[in-house]
Design a protein around this motif. Structure first.
Motif, mmCIF file in Angstrom:
data_model
loop_
_atom_site.group_PDB
_atom_site.id
_atom_site.type_symbol
_atom_site.label_atom_id
_atom_site.label_comp_id
_atom_site.label_asym_id
_atom_site.label_seq_id
_atom_site.Cartn_x
_atom_site.Cartn_y
_atom_site.Cartn_z
ATOM 1 N N ASP A 92 0.821 -1.213 0.000
ATOM 2 C CA ASP A 92 0.000 0.000 0.000
ATOM 3 C C ASP A 92 0.854 1.261 0.000
ATOM 4 O O ASP A 92 0.534 2.238 -0.679
ATOM 5 C CB ASP A 92 -0.956 0.000 1.190
ATOM 6 C CG ASP A 92 -2.062 -1.027 1.034
ATOM 7 O OD1 ASP A 92 -2.308 -1.486 -0.111
ATOM 8 O OD2 ASP A 92 -2.692 -1.378 2.054
ATOM 9 N N LEU A 93 1.945 1.242 0.753
ATOM 10 C CA LEU A 93 2.851 2.393 0.745
ATOM 11 C C LEU A 93 3.513 2.561 -0.620
ATOM 12 O O LEU A 93 3.683 3.693 -1.095
ATOM 13 C CB LEU A 93 3.915 2.250 1.839
ATOM 14 C CG LEU A 93 3.438 2.510 3.255
ATOM 15 C CD1 LEU A 93 4.514 2.093 4.255
ATOM 16 C CD2 LEU A 93 3.049 3.968 3.459
ATOM 17 N N ASP A 94 3.873 1.463 -1.251
ATOM 18 C CA ASP A 94 4.445 1.536 -2.602
ATOM 19 C C ASP A 94 3.456 2.155 -3.584
ATOM 20 O O ASP A 94 3.826 2.989 -4.415
ATOM 21 C CB ASP A 94 4.854 0.151 -3.106
ATOM 22 C CG ASP A 94 6.155 -0.350 -2.512
ATOM 23 O OD1 ASP A 94 6.906 0.455 -1.918
ATOM 24 O OD2 ASP A 94 6.419 -1.567 -2.637
ATOM 25 N N LEU A 129 0.905 4.154 -2.845
ATOM 26 C CA LEU A 129 0.754 5.566 -2.481
ATOM 27 C C LEU A 129 1.935 6.382 -3.003
ATOM 28 O O LEU A 129 1.758 7.442 -3.608
ATOM 29 C CB LEU A 129 0.646 5.702 -0.958
ATOM 30 C CG LEU A 129 0.502 7.121 -0.415
ATOM 31 C CD1 LEU A 129 -0.851 7.707 -0.812
ATOM 32 C CD2 LEU A 129 0.665 7.128 1.097
ATOM 33 N N HIS A 130 3.142 5.868 -2.785
ATOM 34 C CA HIS A 130 4.346 6.552 -3.250
ATOM 35 C C HIS A 130 4.324 6.752 -4.761
ATOM 36 O O HIS A 130 4.613 7.837 -5.264
ATOM 37 C CB HIS A 130 5.581 5.762 -2.827
ATOM 38 C CG HIS A 130 6.860 6.382 -3.238
ATOM 39 N ND1 HIS A 130 7.530 6.008 -4.376
ATOM 40 C CD2 HIS A 130 7.590 7.374 -2.679
ATOM 41 C CE1 HIS A 130 8.623 6.737 -4.493
ATOM 42 N NE2 HIS A 130 8.687 7.572 -3.477
ATOM 43 N N GLY A 131 3.951 5.696 -5.487
ATOM 44 C CA GLY A 131 3.889 5.787 -6.941
ATOM 45 C C GLY A 131 2.913 6.843 -7.420
ATOM 46 O O GLY A 131 3.198 7.576 -8.374
ATOM 47 N N SER A 132 1.778 6.950 -6.749
ATOM 48 C CA SER A 132 0.795 7.956 -7.165
ATOM 49 C C SER A 132 1.317 9.367 -6.909
ATOM 50 O O SER A 132 1.098 10.267 -7.720
ATOM 51 C CB SER A 132 -0.546 7.739 -6.461
ATOM 52 O OG SER A 132 -0.455 8.013 -5.085
ATOM 53 N N TYR A 133 2.045 9.537 -5.812
ATOM 54 C CA TYR A 133 2.602 10.865 -5.523
ATOM 55 C C TYR A 133 3.767 11.191 -6.451
ATOM 56 O O TYR A 133 3.919 12.341 -6.865
ATOM 57 C CB TYR A 133 3.015 10.987 -4.050
ATOM 58 C CG TYR A 133 1.871 11.446 -3.184
ATOM 59 C CD1 TYR A 133 1.609 12.795 -3.002
ATOM 60 C CD2 TYR A 133 1.032 10.538 -2.563
ATOM 61 C CE1 TYR A 133 0.558 13.231 -2.223
ATOM 62 C CE2 TYR A 133 -0.024 10.960 -1.772
ATOM 63 C CZ TYR A 133 -0.251 12.306 -1.613
ATOM 64 O OH TYR A 133 -1.296 12.742 -0.840
ATOM 65 N N VAL A 134 4.584 10.203 -6.781
ATOM 66 C CA VAL A 134 5.682 10.441 -7.727
ATOM 67 C C VAL A 134 5.117 10.935 -9.049
ATOM 68 O O VAL A 134 5.609 11.909 -9.630
ATOM 69 C CB VAL A 134 6.535 9.168 -7.925
ATOM 70 C CG1 VAL A 134 7.446 9.300 -9.134
ATOM 71 C CG2 VAL A 134 7.342 8.871 -6.675
ATOM 72 N N SER A 135 4.066 10.286 -9.509
ATOM 73 C CA SER A 135 3.439 10.690 -10.764
ATOM 74 C C SER A 135 2.899 12.118 -10.675
ATOM 75 O O SER A 135 3.131 12.935 -11.568
ATOM 76 C CB SER A 135 2.310 9.715 -11.110
ATOM 77 O OG SER A 135 1.650 10.114 -12.282
ATOM 78 N N ALA A 145 4.503 17.334 1.191
ATOM 79 C CA ALA A 145 4.011 17.386 2.573
ATOM 80 C C ALA A 145 2.779 16.497 2.740
ATOM 81 O O ALA A 145 2.619 15.818 3.762
ATOM 82 C CB ALA A 145 3.701 18.825 2.963
ATOM 83 N N SER A 146 1.921 16.490 1.740
ATOM 84 C CA SER A 146 0.721 15.671 1.784
ATOM 85 C C SER A 146 1.081 14.188 1.803
ATOM 86 O O SER A 146 0.465 13.394 2.531
ATOM 87 C CB SER A 146 -0.174 15.990 0.585
ATOM 88 O OG SER A 146 -1.334 15.214 0.616
ATOM 89 N N TYR A 147 2.069 13.807 1.026
ATOM 90 C CA TYR A 147 2.523 12.413 1.035
ATOM 91 C C TYR A 147 3.013 12.021 2.422
ATOM 92 O O TYR A 147 2.655 10.947 2.932
ATOM 93 C CB TYR A 147 3.626 12.178 0.003
ATOM 94 C CG TYR A 147 4.272 10.823 0.184
ATOM 95 C CD1 TYR A 147 3.613 9.671 -0.226
ATOM 96 C CD2 TYR A 147 5.498 10.693 0.825
ATOM 97 C CE1 TYR A 147 4.173 8.413 -0.026
ATOM 98 C CE2 TYR A 147 6.058 9.445 1.030
ATOM 99 C CZ TYR A 147 5.404 8.314 0.617
ATOM 100 O OH TYR A 147 5.942 7.074 0.825
ATOM 101 N N ASP A 148 3.821 12.876 3.039
ATOM 102 C CA ASP A 148 4.317 12.579 4.386
ATOM 103 C C ASP A 148 3.167 12.336 5.350
ATOM 104 O O ASP A 148 3.182 11.366 6.115
ATOM 105 C CB ASP A 148 5.185 13.719 4.911
ATOM 106 C CG ASP A 148 6.582 13.740 4.330
ATOM 107 O OD1 ASP A 148 6.994 12.740 3.709
ATOM 108 O OD2 ASP A 148 7.262 14.767 4.512
#
Length: 66
Positions: free
Chosen positions: A10-12, A14-20, A39-42
């Motif tokens: 799930d973290l992966d 989430l991270h991928g969506s924020y990277v994009s 900041a929102s990702y954090d």
């Protein structure tokens, strides 16, 4: 067979969506939005971990001032 995902998966995701989203903001020249997204990702990742680990009573986390 279980269809549940692990915290790491799930973290992966989430991270991928924020990277994009961050890459799109950079490409569009919206530098201020990049900082907001980071900041929102954090916040979102921290909340996800706390919820999955049963540690929401430790929130909100506060950053120490330098």
């Amino acid at each position: 067979m279980s269809t549940s995902t692990t915290l790491v998966q799930d973290l992966d995701r989430l991270h991928g969506s924020y990277v994009s989203a961050i890459n799109q903001a950079i490409d569009s020249g919206h530098d201020e939005y990049v900082a907001e997204l980071a900041a929102s990702y954090d916040r979102e990742a921290t909340l996800m971990v706390a919820q999955r680990e049963g540690k929401t009573h430790l929130l909100p986390l506060r950053r120490r001032r330098a």
